[in-house]
Write an enzyme that holds these catalytic residues in place. Structure first.
Site, PDB file in Angstrom:
ATOM      1  N   LYS A 160       0.905  -1.167   0.000  1.00 17.93           N
ATOM      2  CA  LYS A 160       0.000   0.000   0.000  1.00 17.93           C
ATOM      3  C   LYS A 160       0.941   1.213   0.000  1.00 17.93           C
ATOM      4  O   LYS A 160       1.584   1.517   1.011  1.00 17.93           O
ATOM      5  CB  LYS A 160      -0.885  -0.059   1.244  1.00 17.93           C
ATOM      6  CG  LYS A 160      -1.458   1.248   1.746  1.00 17.93           C
ATOM      7  CD  LYS A 160      -2.335   1.981   0.741  1.00 17.93           C
ATOM      8  CE  LYS A 160      -2.752   3.328   1.320  1.00 17.93           C
ATOM      9  NZ  LYS A 160      -1.665   4.283   1.521  1.00 17.93           N
ATOM     10  N   SER A 218       2.674   5.782  12.529  1.00 16.40           N
ATOM     11  CA  SER A 218       2.146   6.298  13.797  1.00 16.40           C
ATOM     12  C   SER A 218       1.559   5.187  14.667  1.00 16.40           C
ATOM     13  O   SER A 218       1.169   4.128  14.170  1.00 16.40           O
ATOM     14  CB  SER A 218       1.055   7.324  13.505  1.00 16.40           C
ATOM     15  OG  SER A 218      -0.012   6.687  12.829  1.00 16.40           O
ATOM     16  N   GLY A 221      -2.192   4.724  13.584  1.00 18.00           N
ATOM     17  CA  GLY A 221      -2.328   3.941  12.353  1.00 18.00           C
ATOM     18  C   GLY A 221      -1.956   2.487  12.591  1.00 18.00           C
ATOM     19  O   GLY A 221      -2.683   1.571  12.194  1.00 18.00           O
ATOM     20  N   GLY A 222      -0.830   2.271  13.254  1.00 19.24           N
ATOM     21  CA  GLY A 222      -0.347   0.905  13.501  1.00 19.24           C
ATOM     22  C   GLY A 222      -1.341   0.114  14.331  1.00 19.24           C
ATOM     23  O   GLY A 222      -1.650  -1.044  14.021  1.00 19.24           O
ATOM     24  N   GLU A 241       5.910  -1.160  13.454  1.00 19.44           N
ATOM     25  CA  GLU A 241       6.943  -0.405  14.179  1.00 19.44           C
ATOM     26  C   GLU A 241       6.398   1.013  14.282  1.00 19.44           C
ATOM     27  O   GLU A 241       6.131   1.667  13.279  1.00 19.44           O
ATOM     28  CB  GLU A 241       8.250  -0.465  13.382  1.00 19.44           C
ATOM     29  CG  GLU A 241       9.439   0.079  14.126  1.00 19.44           C
ATOM     30  CD  GLU A 241       9.982   1.333  13.498  1.00 19.44           C
ATOM     31  OE1 GLU A 241      10.563   1.254  12.414  1.00 19.44           O
ATOM     32  OE2 GLU A 241       9.800   2.407  14.103  1.00 19.44           O
ATOM     33  N   CYS A 276      12.286   7.802  13.566  1.00 16.90           N
ATOM     34  CA  CYS A 276      11.643   7.057  14.653  1.00 16.90           C
ATOM     35  C   CYS A 276      12.571   6.944  15.865  1.00 16.90           C
ATOM     36  O   CYS A 276      12.125   6.676  16.967  1.00 16.90           O
ATOM     37  CB  CYS A 276      11.198   5.681  14.188  1.00 16.90           C
ATOM     38  SG  CYS A 276      12.429   4.815  13.255  1.00 16.90           S
TER      39      CYS A 276
HETATM   40  P1  NAP Z   1       0.812   6.901   9.365  1.00 17.18           P
HETATM   41  O1  NAP Z   1      -0.170   8.010   9.322  1.00 17.18           O
HETATM   42  O2  NAP Z   1       0.682   5.962  10.483  1.00 17.18           O
HETATM   43  O3  NAP Z   1       0.673   6.132   7.953  1.00 17.18           O
HETATM   44  C1  NAP Z   1       1.495   5.036   7.548  1.00 17.18           C
HETATM   45  C2  NAP Z   1       0.786   4.253   6.445  1.00 17.18           C
HETATM   46  O4  NAP Z   1      -0.351   3.576   6.992  1.00 17.18           O
HETATM   47  C3  NAP Z   1       0.222   5.114   5.307  1.00 17.18           C
HETATM   48  O5  NAP Z   1       0.249   4.341   4.128  1.00 17.18           O
HETATM   49  C4  NAP Z   1      -1.203   5.366   5.722  1.00 17.18           C
HETATM   50  O6  NAP Z   1      -2.074   5.618   4.655  1.00 17.18           O
HETATM   51  C5  NAP Z   1      -1.556   4.045   6.387  1.00 17.18           C
HETATM   52  N1  NAP Z   1      -2.530   4.188   7.471  1.00 17.18           N
HETATM   53  C6  NAP Z   1      -2.427   4.977   8.575  1.00 17.18           C
HETATM   54  N2  NAP Z   1      -3.499   4.804   9.385  1.00 17.18           N
HETATM   55  C7  NAP Z   1      -4.295   3.889   8.776  1.00 17.18           C
HETATM   56  C8  NAP Z   1      -5.543   3.289   9.110  1.00 17.18           C
HETATM   57  N3  NAP Z   1      -6.198   3.605  10.229  1.00 17.18           N
HETATM   58  N4  NAP Z   1      -6.059   2.391   8.247  1.00 17.18           N
HETATM   59  C9  NAP Z   1      -5.409   2.063   7.103  1.00 17.18           C
HETATM   60  N5  NAP Z   1      -4.237   2.589   6.733  1.00 17.18           N
HETATM   61  C10 NAP Z   1      -3.676   3.489   7.560  1.00 17.18           C
HETATM   62  O7  NAP Z   1       2.270   7.418   9.384  1.00 17.18           O
HETATM   63  P2  NAP Z   1       2.981   8.547   8.515  1.00 17.18           P
HETATM   64  O8  NAP Z   1       2.081   9.085   7.455  1.00 17.18           O
HETATM   65  O9  NAP Z   1       4.254   7.953   8.113  1.00 17.18           O
HETATM   66  O10 NAP Z   1       3.276   9.719   9.519  1.00 17.18           O
HETATM   67  C11 NAP Z   1       2.299  10.237  10.355  1.00 17.18           C
HETATM   68  C12 NAP Z   1       2.784  10.188  11.769  1.00 17.18           C
HETATM   69  O11 NAP Z   1       3.347   8.898  12.063  1.00 17.18           O
HETATM   70  C13 NAP Z   1       3.898  11.133  12.045  1.00 17.18           C
HETATM   71  O12 NAP Z   1       3.439  12.413  12.328  1.00 17.18           O
HETATM   72  C14 NAP Z   1       4.574  10.438  13.204  1.00 17.18           C
HETATM   73  O13 NAP Z   1       3.930  10.756  14.406  1.00 17.18           O
HETATM   74  C15 NAP Z   1       4.440   8.997  12.957  1.00 17.18           C
HETATM   75  N6  NAP Z   1       5.603   8.324  12.329  1.00 17.18           N
HETATM   76  C16 NAP Z   1       6.340   7.477  13.058  1.00 17.18           C
HETATM   77  C17 NAP Z   1       7.387   6.795  12.456  1.00 17.18           C
HETATM   78  C18 NAP Z   1       8.187   5.806  13.198  1.00 17.18           C
HETATM   79  O14 NAP Z   1       9.089   5.232  12.608  1.00 17.18           O
HETATM   80  N7  NAP Z   1       7.913   5.555  14.429  1.00 17.18           N
HETATM   81  C19 NAP Z   1       7.679   6.976  11.116  1.00 17.18           C
HETATM   82  C20 NAP Z   1       6.901   7.832  10.390  1.00 17.18           C
HETATM   83  C21 NAP Z   1       5.857   8.474  11.019  1.00 17.18           C
HETATM   84  P3  NAP Z   1      -2.042   7.029   3.869  1.00 17.18           P
HETATM   85  O15 NAP Z   1      -0.921   6.904   2.880  1.00 17.18           O
HETATM   86  O16 NAP Z   1      -3.366   7.120   3.211  1.00 17.18           O
HETATM   87  O17 NAP Z   1      -1.811   8.108   4.876  1.00 17.18           O
END
Ligand code: NAP
Length: 468
Positions: A160, A218, A221-222, A241, A276
Site C-alpha cells: 500500500k 504512527s 495507524g499501527g 513499528e 523514529c
Molecule cells: P501513518 O499516518 O501511520 O501512515 C502510515 C501508512 O499507513 C500510510 O500508508 C497510511 O495511509 C496508512 N494508514 C495509517 N493509518 C491507517 C488506518 N487507520 N487504516 C489504514 N491505513 C492506515 O504514518 P505517517 O504518514 O508515516 O506519519 C504520520 C505520523 O506517524 C507522524 O506524524 C509520526 O507521528 C508517525 N511516524 C512514526 C514513524 C516511526 O518510525 N515511528 C515513522 C513515520 C511516522 P495514507 O498513505 O493514506 O496516509
C-alpha cells in the site's frame, strides 16, 4: 475517469504537477488474486530465481537513479545527500536480505530418534501486505526493508504505497514490474496499490488470502491496522513499528563535553527530527539541568532548520507544540520558511512530565524535552508512563552497573552507550523494534537480516524410521 492523487513539495512550497491513478475495487482484487496465485503455484519459491531477480533489480535501480532522485526530493523535501544515503541503504538491504533468504531456504534442523526422524525447515508465510513509512521513502518504503525482507523470504507482496510520496512509490513499483517481466516472473510477485484514504489498505489486510502485514508509522495507524489483523476470522501476524520517545539518560558520573551536546542536538534537528529514533526525551541530573539546557539551546539555535515531509506532518507537529506549550513552555527557533519545522525544546521536572500525558507520546519533528532527575530510581516511574521504546541511550561511565540499566533493558529494544540513537545500522546484530507501544511484536526486528524471520514460518516434517 480514474480518480487520482498528487503530492506536495514543501521545499518549493508548491504542489507537484504529476497525478497518480488510485486503485479501484477491481484492480485491488486482481492484485490480491495475483499474489495468492503466485504463492499457490510456488513460482516465487525458487531461491536461485529470486537471487537472479534481485541482481537485476539492483541494476535497474542504478539505471533509474537520477530520475528517482528528482521525484524523491520533490515529494519528501529531503536533500540530495539524504537521497544518496537512503538509496545506498535500499540497495544494501536488497543484497543482504536476498542472501539471507537464500540461506534460510537451505536451512534444515534435523534429529534422528529411535523410531522417527524429524526435520524442521522454514517456508514463506504467504502473501504479505506492506504499509511503508512517510519518513524513509526508500529504506522503509515501497522497496524498503519490509518489502524486500518478505520477497527474500519467498512471499509475494502487495504494497500500500504511502500517499505522501505516491510518485516515488509508483516509480519504484514500475521498475520492479519491469524487472519481473524481464525475468518472465508473474506480476503477482509484487503489486502496488494507491488510495485516497485508508479503505484499500484495510481491505487488503482483511482479505483472508493475505497472511501477514508489516507497517512503519504512527501509533494510531499501527494500532488500528493491528486490530484489523487480530479481528479477522483467521487472525494473522501484523508487525507494526510505531512511535518512540527514545530517552537519553545522562548519568551523574558523565563528564561529557561539548561534542556530546552537539551530537545530541544534531540527532534532534537533522532532517527536521523526522526519525523514529530521534531523542525526544533527555534526562539529566537536576543540578546540571541549567548548564545542559544552555548548551543544548546553543546547539539547537546554531543548527539549520529543514522542511518537513509534508504540510500534514508540519501541521501535526505545530498542533502538538501548541498543545504542549501551555503546560510546559517551549522555546522555539524559527527561520520563517514555510513548512520548515521549528527547532524546539521544553524542560520540566520529572513529576511534571509524569503528570502531563501529552508529553508521553512521540512528537514527530525537531522537538525534545529536557528533564531534571534527582535520583535514577525516579526514572522507573517515567518508563511506566511511556512504555516500551525502540531505544534508550546512556551518557556516562559503566551504565551496566546501575540499576537503571536493567529497567531500561526491560523497556527498550536497543541500548546505546555514549552515542546517539539515530543511525540504525543494517546489520545482523541490529535490533530495531521494542516492547509495546514501540512495536507490536517485541521479538522481531524490522532492520537487519533477522527481519526476514517475520515472513518465514517453521514447519516440521516427521518420518517414521521405516520410511527412511
Ligand atoms: P501513518 O499516518 O501511520 O501512515 C502510515 C501508512 O499507513 C500510510 O500508508 C497510511 O495511509 C496508512 N494508514 C495509517 N493509518 C491507517 C488506518 N487507520 N487504516 C489504514 N491505513 C492506515 O504514518 P505517517 O504518514 O508515516 O506519519 C504520520 C505520523 O506517524 C507522524 O506524524 C509520526 O507521528 C508517525 N511516524 C512514526 C514513524 C516511526 O518510525 N515511528 C515513522 C513515520 C511516522 P495514507 O498513505 O493514506 O496516509
Amino acid at each position: 475517469m480514474a480518480e487520482t492523487i498528487s503530492t506536495f513539495n514543501c521545499s518549493a512550497d508548491s504542489k507537484n504537477t504529476a497525478y497518480y491513478a488510485i486503485d479501484t475495487h477491481d484492480s485491488i482484487e486482481a492484485k490480491i488474486t495475483g499474489a495468492h496465485s503466485v504463492h499457490r503455484s510456488k513460482s516465487w519459491q525458487n531461491p536461485d530465481l529470486r537471487r537472479q531477480f534481485f541482481s537485476s533489480l539492483l541494476l535497474a535501480l542504478e539505471h533509474h537513479k537520477a530520475a528517482l532522485k528528482t521525484i524523491y526530493c520533490s515529494e519528501s523535501s529531503l536533500s540530495e545527500a539524504r537521497f544518496e544515503r537512503e538509496f545506498h541503504r535500499m540497495l544494501q538491504q536488497i543484497i543482504l536480505y536476498s542472501n539471507e533468504g537464500w540461506l534460510w531456504s537451505k536451512h534444515r534442523e534435523s534429529v534422528n530418534l529411535p523410531d522417527r526422524f524429524l526435520e524442521k525447515h522454514w517456508i514463506p508465510i504467504g502473501p504479505v501486505v506492506v504499509f511503508g513509512a512517510s519518513n524513509f521513502p526508500l529504506a522503509y518504503g515501497t522497496l524498503g526493508g519490509d518489502t524486500v525482507g518478505a520477497l527474500a523470504a519467498g512471499c509475494p507482496v502487495v504494497v500500500k504505497g504511502h500517499s505522501l510520496h505516491a510518485g516515488t512509490s509508483n516509480f519504484l513499483a514500475e521498475i520492479t514490474a519491469e524487472v519481473l517481466a524481464t525475468h518472465r516472473l508473474p506480476s503477482g510477485v509484487f503489486s502496488h496499490v494507491l488510495d485516497k484514504g485508508y479503505e484499500a489498505g484495510q481491505r487488503i489486510l482483511l482479505d483472508e488470502r493475505i497472511k501477514a502485514g508489516a507497517f512503519t508509522g504512527s501509533i494510531s495507524g499501527g494500532m488500528s491496522l493491528f486490530k484489523f489483523a487480530q479481528n479477522r476470522k483467521n487472525p494473522i501476524p501484523f508487525f507494526a513499528e510505531m512511535g518512540s520517545l527514545n530517552p537519553v539518560i545522562v548519568l551523574r558520573n558523565s563528564n561529557s563535553g561539548v561534542e556530546n551536546w552537539k551530537n545530541l542536538a544534531n540527532a534532534v534537528t537533522e532532517d527536521a527530527g523526522q526519525f523514529c529514533t530521534k531523542p525526544g526525551l533527555i534526562l539529566v541530573p537536576i543540578e546540571r539541568l541549567e548548564e545542559i539546557k544552555f548548551k543544548l539551546r546553543e546547539e539547537l539555535e546554531r543548527n539549520p532548520s529543514y522542511p518537513m515531509l509534508h504540510p500534514d506532518i508540519y501541521n501535526k507537529y505545530e498542533a502538538k507544540l501548541k498543545e504542549i506549550d501551555p503546560i510546559i513552555p517551549i522555546l522555539r527557533y524559527t527561520n520563517h520558511t514555510p513548512w520548515n519545522g521549528d527547532r524546539a525544546i521544553a524542560s520540566c521536572t520529572l513529576q511534571d512530565f509524569i503528570d502531563s500525558p501529552i508529553l508521553h507520546e512521540e512528537v514527530f519533528g525537531p522537538f525534545t524535552c529536557l528533564i531534571g532527575y534527582s535520583n535514577l530510581e525516579e526514572i522507573e516511574r517515567l518508563y511506566c508512563c511511556i512504555g516500551g521504546q525502540l531505544t534508550t541511550t546512556f551518557i556516562g561511565i559503566h551504565p551496566e552497573k546501575e540499576r537503571i540499566w536493567s529497567i531500561a533493558q526491560e523497556h527498550s529494544g536497543r541500548l546505546v552507550v555514549n552515542g546517539v540513537p539515530t543511525g540504525v545500522e543494517v546489520n545482523r546484530n541490529m535490533h530495531h523494534g521494542g516492547p509495546f507501544p514501540s512495536s507490536t511484536d517485541v521479538r522481531y526486528t524490522s532492520v537487519g537480516e533477522a527481519s526476514i524471520l517475520r515472513f518465514l514460518r517453521p514447519i516440521t516434517v516427521q518420518f517414521s524410521s521405516t520410511d527412511l
